[in-house]
Write a protein that holds these residues in place. Structure first.
Motif, short mmCIF file in Angstrom:
data_model
loop_
_atom_site.label_atom_id
_atom_site.label_comp_id
_atom_site.label_asym_id
_atom_site.label_seq_id
_atom_site.Cartn_x
_atom_site.Cartn_y
_atom_site.Cartn_z
N SER A 1 -1.70 9.73 3.19
CA SER A 1 -1.73 10.49 1.93
C SER A 1 -2.11 9.61 0.74
O SER A 1 -2.69 10.09 -0.22
CB SER A 1 -0.36 11.10 1.67
N ASP A 2 -1.73 8.33 0.77
CA ASP A 2 -1.88 7.45 -0.39
C ASP A 2 -1.28 8.04 -1.67
O ASP A 2 -1.78 7.78 -2.77
CB ASP A 2 -3.35 7.06 -0.61
N VAL A 3 -0.22 8.81 -1.56
CA VAL A 3 0.52 9.19 -2.78
C VAL A 3 0.94 7.89 -3.46
O VAL A 3 1.36 6.94 -2.78
CB VAL A 3 1.79 10.02 -2.39
N THR B 1 -2.77 -3.63 3.12
CA THR B 1 -3.40 -3.85 1.83
C THR B 1 -4.47 -2.78 1.62
O THR B 1 -4.54 -1.81 2.38
CB THR B 1 -3.95 -5.29 1.72
N HIS B 2 -5.26 -2.95 0.55
CA HIS B 2 -6.35 -2.02 0.25
C HIS B 2 -7.68 -2.77 0.38
O HIS B 2 -7.75 -3.95 0.05
CB HIS B 2 -6.26 -1.51 -1.18
N VAL B 3 -8.72 -2.05 0.78
CA VAL B 3 -10.06 -2.67 0.82
C VAL B 3 -11.14 -1.64 0.54
O VAL B 3 -11.03 -0.48 0.96
CB VAL B 3 -10.31 -3.38 2.18
N MET C 1 0.00 6.80 7.45
CA MET C 1 -0.34 5.38 7.61
C MET C 1 -0.38 4.59 6.30
O MET C 1 -0.49 3.36 6.33
CB MET C 1 -1.69 5.22 8.29
N HIS C 2 -0.34 5.28 5.17
CA HIS C 2 -0.44 4.53 3.91
C HIS C 2 0.06 5.39 2.76
O HIS C 2 -0.52 6.44 2.45
CB HIS C 2 -1.89 4.10 3.66
N ILE C 3 1.13 4.94 2.13
CA ILE C 3 1.71 5.68 1.02
C ILE C 3 2.47 4.68 0.15
O ILE C 3 2.82 3.58 0.61
CB ILE C 3 2.61 6.84 1.55
N HIS C 4 2.71 5.05 -1.11
CA HIS C 4 3.46 4.18 -2.04
C HIS C 4 4.70 4.95 -2.49
O HIS C 4 4.58 5.88 -3.30
CB HIS C 4 2.61 3.87 -3.27
N TYR C 5 5.87 4.56 -1.97
CA TYR C 5 7.05 5.37 -2.36
C TYR C 5 7.30 5.27 -3.86
O TYR C 5 7.76 6.23 -4.49
CB TYR C 5 8.27 4.99 -1.51
N ALA D 1 -6.12 0.17 3.84
CA ALA D 1 -6.27 1.50 3.22
C ALA D 1 -7.68 1.64 2.66
O ALA D 1 -8.22 0.70 2.05
CB ALA D 1 -5.25 1.68 2.11
N HIS D 2 -8.23 2.81 2.88
CA HIS D 2 -9.51 3.28 2.33
C HIS D 2 -10.72 2.93 3.19
O HIS D 2 -11.29 3.80 3.83
CB HIS D 2 -9.69 2.87 0.86
N CYS D 3 -11.20 1.66 3.18
CA CYS D 3 -12.36 1.29 4.03
C CYS D 3 -13.56 2.21 3.79
O CYS D 3 -14.22 2.63 4.75
CB CYS D 3 -11.98 1.33 5.51
ZN ZN Z 1 -2.69 2.79 -1.71
#
Ligand code: ZN
Ligand code: GUN
Length: 434
Positions: free
Chosen positions: A320-322, A230-232, A74-78, A269-271
């Motif tokens: 993963s949030d890689v 986004t991130h929070v 659900m959330h990753i940075h290629y 992402a995160h919460c």
């Molecule tokens: Zn991220």
């Protein structure tokens, strides 16, 4: 229309809306390619029952192996593929010292293409067939990613990062207006093309002006089928910074609410550091949380509270949030989620079951993305994106899964001991990869 069948053990979520898992030790999975070019699940069940209905259909025999849904990240940075495993004293130094310098390089389409190819290979090797990914603040980075995903016939979601302040030269948008204009162009170019979807992507509140966030909110209202990501509430210093920059908002999440960015298909992402009001508001708006436990442990950000998320009906799934996350492997992420759930709960602990963890990274993640019945499951109608798992992939895995007394025990052993070796093959859009 062309049909194909696969004989193997099968693992799936029959009702698609709960983590109740079904296992068929000698099963048959039948796929059909439709006129739109997408192969979908046509039938699933015991071989003894289904075989008679499809006697003429060519069948691949994978007995001894398990077919399971492709994982959904659900959330990753290629663009952070080369940032993975970079140490830092928390989020903000990590961004400044490693992440921003790498992301600046994605103005170059050749570099972006090369990384996108590697990234997709790495996702597939690990059994991830759909991801919601950040690109960078360059149109070229999005074009490169979608071109690669399109060539590989993948269902992928991505967006150009919006960041018009507190960012270095080469990554800072020239103006809010220009960044939003480019976003609109990218939506027109890629959203809904083949199996691709666009996500409006403000990096996080501190790196956007109010004008950019408001503009993103307006675009989100104009394009309801487009995602928002986004991130929070990830890190204490970040939260303090947001409170200084946006003193009029009720909370960090409140900034996004005030800018029109909380809605269905918005993925946060995160919460980690939310209050009860934040959780209720997200649930009410249909916004969802991408839980990134390996990243949160690595950057010492905190623990996602699964118990509170469940209590407030805040939809969530795993990610993963890689490159903040330390692994592309969904097995590592599920294992970390289990550990975090144990840590974050009250004194009695909170143990997520193996089927629940698996759900959170497959059909549950798909549901949180608004893709229920499309990916993350083997239910009839889902895209034919699935994995061939070998429960004897290592000596220890073979020994431990053979000794397991229940499906739950087997799944749990795979989660704790598993990695890319467990994923023997990946099938994408009905095509078998190596
Ligand atoms: Zn991220
Ligand atoms: N917050 C803003 N940008 C980022 C990022 O790239 N990774 C993580 N983990 N948090 C962020």
């Amino acid at each position: 229309m062309s049909l194909h069948a696969y004989r193997a053990s099968l693992l799936w979520f029959p009702d698609g809306h709960s983590h109740h898992v079904q296992f068929e030790s000698d099963g048959l999975l039948v796929t059909e390619r439709h006129a739109d070019g997408v192969a979908r699940i046509k039938a699933i069940g015991p071989h003894a029952l289904l075989h008679a209905q499809y006697p003429e259909v060519a069948c691949t025999d994978w007995r001894g192996r398990w077919i399971a849904p492709g994982f959904v990240d659900m959330h990753i940075h290629y663009a952070q593929t080369d940032v993975i495993a970079s140490p830092a004293d928390g989020l903000l130094p990590w961004l400044n010292n490693y992440t921003f310098p790498q992301e600046i390089r994605f103005a170059d389409p050749v570099h972006a293409q090369e990384v996108a190819h590697f990234f997709v290979d790495e996702l597939l090797r690990n059994g991830v067939t759909t991801a919601l990914t950040f690109a960078t603040a360059h149109t070229a980075s999005v074009d490169a990613f979608f071109q690669v995903a399109q060539q590989r016939q993948l269902r992928m979601l991505a967006g150009r990062v919006l960041q018009d302040r507190h960012s270095p030269d080469g990554l800072r948008d020239v103006s809010a207006q220009q960044s939003l204009y480019e976003t609109e162009e990218l939506i027109a170019r890629w959203h809904g093309v083949d199996r691709l979807g666009y996500a409006i992507t403000p990096r996080f509140a501190p790196t956007s002006t109010e004008a950019q966030l408001r503009g993103a909110g307006e675009l989100a209202a104009q394009h309801p089928s487009v995602w928002v990501q986004t991130h929070v509430a990830e890190n204490a210093d970040e939260i303090q910074w947001v409170a200084e920059l946006f003193p009029q908002s009720r909370s960090y999440l409140g900034v996004y609410e005030d800018m029109g960015l909380l809605r269905e298909r918005s993925v946060y992402a995160h919460c980690l550091h939310l209050d009860a009001n934040d959780r209720d508001l997200m649930a009410e708006r249909g916004a969802t949380a991408a839980v990134c436990p390996t990243s949160n442990l690595f950057l010492d950000s905190g623990f996602f509270n699964f118990e509170q998320a469940q209590a407030h009906h805040l939809q969530h799934g795993l990610a993963s949030d890689v490159g903040g996350g330390t692994s592309f492997s969904p097995f590592h992420t599920m294992h970390a989620a289990y550990t975090v759930a144990r840590q974050s709960a009250g004194k009695n602990g909170h143990s997520l079951s193996a089927e629940h963890l698996w759900w959170l990274h497959t059909a549950g993640a798909a549901q949180a993305l608004g893709l229920s019945g499309v990916v993350g499951n083997l239910a009839v109608g889902c895209d034919a994106d699935f994995l061939v798992l070998n429960p004897a992939s290592t000596p220890l895995m073979a020994r431990r899964t053979a000794a397991a007394e229940s499906l739950q025990e087997q799944l749990f052993a795979m989660i704790v001991l598993g990695d890319d070796r467990l994923v023997e093959r990946v099938v994408v859009n009905g095509r078998v990869g190596a």
